[in-house]
Scaffold this motif. Sequence first.
Motif, mmCIF file in Angstrom:
data_model
loop_
_atom_site.group_PDB
_atom_site.id
_atom_site.type_symbol
_atom_site.label_atom_id
_atom_site.label_comp_id
_atom_site.label_asym_id
_atom_site.label_seq_id
_atom_site.Cartn_x
_atom_site.Cartn_y
_atom_site.Cartn_z
ATOM 1 N N ILE A 12 -9.656 -6.494 -18.920
ATOM 2 C CA ILE A 12 -10.019 -7.915 -19.019
ATOM 3 C C ILE A 12 -9.825 -8.422 -20.439
ATOM 4 N N ALA A 13 -10.254 -7.613 -21.403
ATOM 5 C CA ALA A 13 -10.115 -8.008 -22.816
ATOM 6 C C ALA A 13 -8.649 -8.172 -23.192
ATOM 7 N N LEU A 14 -7.815 -7.235 -22.732
ATOM 8 C CA LEU A 14 -6.378 -7.317 -23.025
ATOM 9 C C LEU A 14 -5.750 -8.548 -22.385
ATOM 10 N N THR A 15 -6.185 -8.854 -21.160
ATOM 11 C CA THR A 15 -5.648 -10.031 -20.460
ATOM 12 C C THR A 15 -6.020 -11.316 -21.183
ATOM 13 N N VAL A 16 -7.297 -11.424 -21.604
ATOM 14 C CA VAL A 16 -7.756 -12.611 -22.328
ATOM 15 C C VAL A 16 -7.000 -12.760 -23.645
ATOM 16 N N ALA A 17 -6.862 -11.633 -24.362
ATOM 17 C CA ALA A 17 -6.143 -11.681 -25.646
ATOM 18 C C ALA A 17 -4.703 -12.101 -25.442
ATOM 19 N N SER A 18 -4.088 -11.571 -24.363
ATOM 20 C CA SER A 18 -2.696 -11.925 -24.073
ATOM 21 C C SER A 18 -2.556 -13.401 -23.755
ATOM 22 N N CYS A 19 -3.502 -13.939 -22.960
ATOM 23 C CA CYS A 19 -3.474 -15.361 -22.606
ATOM 24 C C CYS A 19 -3.666 -16.237 -23.839
ATOM 25 N N ASN A 20 -4.625 -15.826 -24.687
ATOM 26 C CA ASN A 20 -4.860 -16.592 -25.914
ATOM 27 C C ASN A 20 -3.621 -16.611 -26.804
ATOM 28 N N GLN A 21 -2.979 -15.426 -26.915
ATOM 29 C CA GLN A 21 -1.774 -15.350 -27.733
ATOM 30 C C GLN A 21 -0.672 -16.223 -27.151
ATOM 31 N N LYS A 22 -0.551 -16.186 -25.801
ATOM 32 C CA LYS A 22 0.468 -16.990 -25.134
ATOM 33 C C LYS A 22 0.222 -18.473 -25.358
ATOM 34 N N ASN A 23 -1.049 -18.892 -25.202
ATOM 35 C CA ASN A 23 -1.394 -20.294 -25.422
ATOM 36 C C ASN A 23 -1.132 -20.703 -26.850
ATOM 37 N N SER A 24 -1.473 -19.809 -27.792
ATOM 38 C CA SER A 24 -1.253 -20.092 -29.200
ATOM 39 C C SER A 24 0.224 -20.269 -29.492
ATOM 40 N N ASN A 25 1.050 -19.366 -28.928
ATOM 41 C CA ASN A 25 2.500 -19.459 -29.143
ATOM 42 C C ASN A 25 3.058 -20.725 -28.533
ATOM 43 N N THR A 26 2.571 -21.061 -27.315
ATOM 44 C CA THR A 26 3.054 -22.271 -26.648
ATOM 45 C C THR A 26 2.721 -23.503 -27.465
ATOM 46 N N GLU A 27 1.490 -23.539 -27.980
ATOM 47 C CA GLU A 27 1.076 -24.679 -28.791
ATOM 48 C C GLU A 27 1.926 -24.784 -30.053
ATOM 49 N N THR A 28 2.149 -23.646 -30.697
ATOM 50 C CA THR A 28 2.952 -23.646 -31.921
ATOM 51 C C THR A 28 4.367 -24.121 -31.644
ATOM 52 N N GLN A 29 4.962 -23.608 -30.565
ATOM 53 C CA GLN A 29 6.337 -23.974 -30.259
ATOM 54 C C GLN A 29 6.459 -25.434 -29.856
ATOM 55 N N SER A 30 5.444 -25.967 -29.183
ATOM 56 C CA SER A 30 5.541 -27.350 -28.730
ATOM 57 C C SER A 30 5.291 -28.329 -29.870
ATOM 58 N N ASN A 31 4.555 -27.894 -30.885
ATOM 59 C CA ASN A 31 4.211 -28.819 -31.954
ATOM 60 C C ASN A 31 5.074 -28.690 -33.203
ATOM 61 N N TYR A 32 5.711 -27.549 -33.388
ATOM 62 C CA TYR A 32 6.453 -27.330 -34.623
ATOM 63 C C TYR A 32 7.837 -26.773 -34.337
ATOM 64 N N LEU A 33 8.841 -27.446 -34.874
ATOM 65 C CA LEU A 33 10.208 -26.979 -34.695
ATOM 66 C C LEU A 33 10.536 -25.838 -35.643
ATOM 67 N N ARG A 34 9.896 -25.827 -36.805
ATOM 68 C CA ARG A 34 10.135 -24.793 -37.818
ATOM 69 C C ARG A 34 8.805 -24.399 -38.436
ATOM 70 N N PRO A 35 8.698 -23.173 -38.936
ATOM 71 C CA PRO A 35 7.482 -22.800 -39.674
ATOM 72 C C PRO A 35 7.397 -23.603 -40.956
ATOM 73 N N THR A 36 6.184 -23.885 -41.384
ATOM 74 C CA THR A 36 6.010 -24.666 -42.608
ATOM 75 C C THR A 36 6.266 -23.830 -43.859
ATOM 76 N N LYS A 37 6.183 -22.518 -43.717
ATOM 77 C CA LYS A 37 6.433 -21.657 -44.864
ATOM 78 C C LYS A 37 7.919 -21.630 -45.182
ATOM 79 N N ALA A 38 8.281 -21.743 -46.449
ATOM 80 C CA ALA A 38 9.678 -21.796 -46.858
ATOM 81 C C ALA A 38 10.354 -20.444 -46.703
ATOM 82 N N ASP A 39 11.580 -20.469 -46.192
ATOM 83 C CA ASP A 39 12.401 -19.262 -46.107
ATOM 84 C C ASP A 39 13.160 -19.123 -47.429
#
Length: 359
Positions: A12-39
């Motif tokens: 259950i803990a692994l599933t929750v962590a996986s879902c949270n990570q997935k949601n976090s990635n989805t949010e990041t990808q939908s809101n930001y085209l590029r990372p703010t940190k300079a390459d």
Amino acid sequence: NKMKKIILISLIALTVASCNQKNSNTETQSNYLRPTKADTVDATNDFYDNAETYELAVKPISIEGEIENPGLVDFSTLPLRSVIVKETLLAENGDEFIGAYRYDGYSLYDMLNHIKLNKKNSDEFNPIIDLYVQVENDKGEKVNISWGEVYYPNHLQEIIVAKRVMRIVPSKTNELWPLPESGKLVIASDLITERNISNPVKITVKSYPKSFKTVKGLKPLYSPSLDIYNENEKLVSLTKNPHELSKETFHTIFYGRGRGIHSTQPFEGVMLKDILSRYIEFNRESIRQGIFLVVAEDGYRGVFTFSEVMNRNDQSEILLVCNPEVKDDGIFRLFPACDFFSDRAIKGINAIYFSANEQ
């Protein structure tokens, strides 16, 4: 049993962590085209992530005008879009280059996407191509943008209100261009970027306030001449394209929003800007607020801004086609190479009106 409980809790803990990570990635990808940190070590092949990104404060923006649901823009529901521009302003001794930037922000396309239009002239002319939007900032500066620039171009989402900026730094000189200090309107297709005003606070949807008799299905759709006006003063009447202007041939897939494919035949004509530049002055007022209304013999018409006709940086020009032998749909018509759809390829044109004053 104890071991089974431990295994179950772990799963259950692994599933929750996986879902949270997935949601976090989805949010990041939908809101930001590029990372703010300079390459800074060229880890990617992207030229537009190599410098530090700075946040810009965006003021609340209201939408009003000829719509049923006025109100404030809810930025929290909008994705970020990214554009690259070489900002250049008019100056007495030639154009003044300001700097090259990547801007991230909210597109005008997205901001207007869920408004419900309520055109003042819908009983006379229902099509939307005579609409434009006026963007005003906190200083009262205004710029006009045609509905066609927002929803018809081949390259969508390139008009934004920027909330982040990154310098595009030359690798040899390392020149650091000045940074804007606040949110701003950015129109990526403009050559001279006078329409990129800071701190926009209001967007007003308007239809061009000029009335014409409309005759749907007029046959023949024909006008032997084309009159060009500046603030209702007739400047010239054309019966053919000026012979001294070079003809251009644009190959296209001619596709309509309603009827789909029309043809794959090329259009030949002269660039509309080469004709209009003889009569209309290229200045800051025209770039910011200038509007052309192109009208056909049957009352069909469309709005183009001065900047999208006269001030493009993408060479997607608008042709004026003249076929004197054509007795229907003649003799003048437009071909806007910048548009995906054919709706603004107006035929049977009898007049073009220009106004640099606020409508």
